[in-house]
Design a protein around this motif. Structure first.
Motif, PDB file in Angstrom:
ATOM      1  N   GLU A  27       0.500  -0.932   0.039  1.00  0.00           N
ATOM      2  CA  GLU A  27       0.270  -0.381   0.126  1.00  0.00           C
ATOM      3  C   GLU A  27       1.095   1.410   0.153  1.00  0.00           C
ATOM      4  OE1 GLU A  27      -2.081  -2.984   1.929  1.00  0.00           O
ATOM      5  OE2 GLU A  27      -0.052  -2.183   2.056  1.00  0.00           O
ATOM      6  N   LEU A  28       1.961   1.604   0.625  1.00  0.00           N
ATOM      7  CA  LEU A  28       2.737   2.360   0.887  1.00  0.00           C
ATOM      8  C   LEU A  28       3.456   2.674  -0.258  1.00  0.00           C
ATOM      9  CD1 LEU A  28       4.675   1.380   3.479  1.00  0.00           C
ATOM     10  CD2 LEU A  28       2.583   2.596   3.459  1.00  0.00           C
ATOM     11  N   THR A  29       4.367   1.713  -1.340  1.00  0.00           N
ATOM     12  CA  THR A  29       3.657   2.110  -3.050  1.00  0.00           C
ATOM     13  C   THR A  29       3.067   2.675  -3.776  1.00  0.00           C
ATOM     14  OG1 THR A  29       3.857   0.003  -4.074  1.00  0.00           O
ATOM     15  CG2 THR A  29       6.317   0.961  -3.087  1.00  0.00           C
ATOM     16  N   ARG A  30       1.289   2.640  -3.786  1.00  0.00           N
ATOM     17  CA  ARG A  30      -0.082   2.698  -4.248  1.00  0.00           C
ATOM     18  C   ARG A  30      -0.152   4.487  -3.971  1.00  0.00           C
ATOM     19  NH1 ARG A  30      -1.670  -2.211  -3.330  1.00  0.00           N
ATOM     20  NH2 ARG A  30      -3.974  -1.009  -1.792  1.00  0.00           N
ATOM     21  N   PRO A  31      -0.565   4.860  -5.215  1.00  0.00           N
ATOM     22  CA  PRO A  31      -0.887   6.196  -5.206  1.00  0.00           C
ATOM     23  C   PRO A  31      -1.599   6.450  -4.174  1.00  0.00           C
ATOM     24  CG  PRO A  31      -0.666   5.780  -7.060  1.00  0.00           C
ATOM     25  CD  PRO A  31      -0.875   5.021  -6.696  1.00  0.00           C
ATOM     26  N   VAL A  32      -1.653   7.165  -2.715  1.00  0.00           N
ATOM     27  CA  VAL A  32      -2.646   7.483  -1.796  1.00  0.00           C
ATOM     28  C   VAL A  32      -4.326   7.717  -2.658  1.00  0.00           C
ATOM     29  CG1 VAL A  32      -3.899   9.187  -0.067  1.00  0.00           C
ATOM     30  CG2 VAL A  32      -1.500   9.093  -0.401  1.00  0.00           C
ATOM     31  N   ARG A  33      -5.129   7.535  -3.514  1.00  0.00           N
ATOM     32  CA  ARG A  33      -6.002   8.224  -3.701  1.00  0.00           C
ATOM     33  C   ARG A  33      -6.564   6.966  -4.550  1.00  0.00           C
ATOM     34  NH1 ARG A  33      -5.120   7.724 -10.057  1.00  0.00           N
ATOM     35  NH2 ARG A  33      -2.464   7.966 -10.418  1.00  0.00           N
ATOM     36  N   LYS A  34      -5.251   5.642  -4.880  1.00  0.00           N
ATOM     37  CA  LYS A  34      -6.125   4.305  -4.511  1.00  0.00           C
ATOM     38  C   LYS A  34      -6.315   3.113  -3.756  1.00  0.00           C
ATOM     39  CE  LYS A  34      -4.305   3.795  -9.752  1.00  0.00           C
ATOM     40  NZ  LYS A  34      -3.953   3.418 -10.425  1.00  0.00           N
ATOM     41  N   LEU A  35      -5.785   4.249  -1.976  1.00  0.00           N
ATOM     42  CA  LEU A  35      -5.811   3.368  -0.969  1.00  0.00           C
ATOM     43  C   LEU A  35      -7.613   3.379  -0.488  1.00  0.00           C
ATOM     44  CD1 LEU A  35      -2.525   4.635   0.412  1.00  0.00           C
ATOM     45  CD2 LEU A  35      -2.969   2.661  -1.097  1.00  0.00           C
ATOM     46  N   SER A  36      -7.571   2.644   0.580  1.00  0.00           N
ATOM     47  CA  SER A  36      -9.147   2.476   0.750  1.00  0.00           C
ATOM     48  C   SER A  36      -8.891   3.445   1.981  1.00  0.00           C
ATOM     49  CB  SER A  36      -9.110   0.799   1.695  1.00  0.00           C
ATOM     50  OG  SER A  36      -8.564   0.779   2.921  1.00  0.00           O
ATOM     51  N   LEU A  37      -9.754   3.799   2.766  1.00  0.00           N
ATOM     52  CA  LEU A  37     -10.204   4.954   3.551  1.00  0.00           C
ATOM     53  C   LEU A  37      -9.181   4.126   4.902  1.00  0.00           C
ATOM     54  CD1 LEU A  37     -11.267   7.500   4.826  1.00  0.00           C
ATOM     55  CD2 LEU A  37     -12.753   6.666   5.457  1.00  0.00           C
ATOM     56  N   GLY A  38      -9.688   3.008   5.423  1.00  0.00           N
ATOM     57  CA  GLY A  38      -8.008   2.426   6.451  1.00  0.00           C
ATOM     58  C   GLY A  38      -7.064   2.434   6.399  1.00  0.00           C
ATOM     59  N   ASP A  51     -14.595   1.108   8.525  1.00  0.00           N
ATOM     60  CA  ASP A  51     -15.506  -0.013   9.410  1.00  0.00           C
ATOM     61  C   ASP A  51     -14.954  -0.340  10.524  1.00  0.00           C
ATOM     62  OD1 ASP A  51     -13.458  -1.925   8.859  1.00  0.00           O
ATOM     63  OD2 ASP A  51     -13.920  -2.041   6.856  1.00  0.00           O
ATOM     64  N   VAL A  52     -15.815  -1.078  10.554  1.00  0.00           N
ATOM     65  CA  VAL A  52     -15.486  -2.179  12.625  1.00  0.00           C
ATOM     66  C   VAL A  52     -13.964  -2.476  12.757  1.00  0.00           C
ATOM     67  CG1 VAL A  52     -15.924  -3.920  13.897  1.00  0.00           C
ATOM     68  CG2 VAL A  52     -18.198  -1.972  12.800  1.00  0.00           C
ATOM     69  N   ASN A  53     -13.570  -3.267  11.682  1.00  0.00           N
ATOM     70  CA  ASN A  53     -12.487  -4.444  11.416  1.00  0.00           C
ATOM     71  C   ASN A  53     -10.628  -3.217  11.545  1.00  0.00           C
ATOM     72  OD1 ASN A  53     -13.777  -6.366  11.672  1.00  0.00           O
ATOM     73  ND2 ASN A  53     -13.952  -6.777   8.957  1.00  0.00           N
ATOM     74  N   ALA A  54     -11.540  -2.088  10.445  1.00  0.00           N
ATOM     75  CA  ALA A  54     -10.529  -0.801  10.467  1.00  0.00           C
ATOM     76  C   ALA A  54     -10.075  -0.151  12.052  1.00  0.00           C
ATOM     77  CB  ALA A  54     -10.886  -0.189   9.585  1.00  0.00           C
ATOM     78  N   GLN A  55     -10.895   0.043  12.716  1.00  0.00           N
ATOM     79  CA  GLN A  55     -11.039   0.836  13.576  1.00  0.00           C
ATOM     80  C   GLN A  55     -10.662   0.202  14.825  1.00  0.00           C
ATOM     81  OE1 GLN A  55     -15.396   2.102  14.989  1.00  0.00           O
ATOM     82  NE2 GLN A  55     -15.376   2.868  12.855  1.00  0.00           N
ATOM     83  N   VAL A  56     -10.892  -1.799  15.130  1.00  0.00           N
ATOM     84  CA  VAL A  56     -10.228  -2.201  15.111  1.00  0.00           C
ATOM     85  C   VAL A  56      -8.342  -2.245  15.820  1.00  0.00           C
ATOM     86  CG1 VAL A  56      -9.603  -4.416  16.831  1.00  0.00           C
ATOM     87  CG2 VAL A  56     -12.038  -4.088  16.067  1.00  0.00           C
TER      88      VAL A  56
END
Length: 326
Positions: free
Chosen positions: A149-160, A188-193
């Motif tokens: 994820e660190l090498t993909r453009p920010v706009r292509k990342l999920s909110l989490g 979402d719940v999983n990302a919050q945790v």
């Protein structure tokens, strides 16, 4: 010595007082009037090094304004504040190296670039050598479970994924004080945790001090032994979350499923009977006598299932905010 100290901290905004309509617009143009709007009034508290403190209040209560004063983004109208030995409003370089501010509705990462590029820029801004920056990035990426994820453009990342990358950027310079304003907003719940687990682990590893605002009570109950409650700019509680819960809810809820139905009068002396329908019974029992009372119930009745639960924290805190006081 406290690492955060606010004494009678206040902030008042001067805003234009414009009346509606064409007449109001013309009058506002030639004879502008203003009024003062208090956002924070006489707030005082201290936070010791290494503490994780929840800062709670409804929308417009003054939470974000207080965090902005603590981080030096805005000047207080009155009172004084010290963070890590500095006066935040001076925005000295040594002070900025000690703090970070993460706002869930704002972003610092460059939208069209990979997070790794923004992290390298941050490392250069803070004067972190390349080797040390790589070590810190790798360590944070492992803690946050970030890789490709660190090498993909920010706009292509999920909110989490974006929120995790934002945390990496905010923590790269290893601040001693973390001001977190809704860090799990919209996740979402999983990302919050996962974000909660990371923050708890980061606090244990580094001893960083955390002041956290959130509308998700799961964040507060998982991370914050102590809470500050603010309403309409006034701080009205500072203390243990557990003690506050016990004070607001001196009873616990006990649900029973019985093998044989019983009349309501059979439960006299066991607590406050909330429900008695067929095989289902619900009682409110004082905390101090809970164990003994449950033992008596199990002896007196054929119990198929029993559940003891706390009243929802969200409901208790919501009631406090509606009252605006304890």
């Amino acid at each position: 010595m406290p690492i955060i100290r606010a004494d009678n901290l206040s902030k008042t905004y001067r805003v234009a007082d414009k009346q509606p309509g064409l007449r109001g617009t013309l009058r506002h143009f030639v004879a502008r009037r203003h009024r003062d709007v208090p956002a924070v009034t006489g707030v005082s508290f201290q936070v010791e090094p290494g503490e994780v403190v929840g800062f709670l209040g409804p929308n417009g209560a003054g939470k974000t304004t207080t965090l902005k004063m603590l981080s030096g983004l805005i000047h207080p109208t009155g009172g004084s504040v010290r963070v890590a030995g500095f006066e935040p409003a001076r925005r000295e370089g040594a002070f900025l190296n000690q703090i970070t501010l993460v706002m869930g509705q704002k972003q610092q990462l460059i939208w069209d670039l990979p997070p790794l590029d923004s992290l390298r820029v941050n490392a250069a801004v803070y004067g972190i050598p390349d080797g040390e920056a790589k070590r810190r990035i790798d360590e944070l990426a492992e803690m946050l479970e970030l890789g490709p994820e660190l090498t993909r453009p920010v706009r292509k990342l999920s909110l989490g994924e974006r929120m995790k990358a934002e945390l990496m950027a905010a923590l790269l310079h290893q601040p001693a004080v973390l001001f977190l304003d809704e860090p799990t907003l919209g996740l979402d719940v999983n990302a919050q945790v996962r974000v909660r687990d990371f923050l708890a682990d980061y606090n244990r590893r580094t001893g960083a001090t955390v002041l956290l605002t959130s509308h998700y009570m799961g964040d507060i109950t998982a991370l914050c032994p102590r809470v500050l409650l603010i309403h309409q700019g006034h701080l009205f509680h500072d203390g243990s979350l557990e003690a506050l819960t016990e004070r607001l809810a001196p009873q616990r809820q006990v649900r029973l499923e019985l093998k044989q139905p019983q009349p309501p009068e059979a439960f006299a002396g066991y607590g406050t009977l909330e429900e008695c329908q067929g095989h289902q019974v619900r009682l409110l029992i004082p905390r101090e006598g809970l164990t003994a009372t449950v033992g008596r119930l199990l002896t007196a009745f054929e119990v198929v299932d029993l559940e003891v639960s706390e009243p929802p924290v969200e409901e208790l805190i919501g009631r406090l905010f509606r009252q605006g006081s304890l």
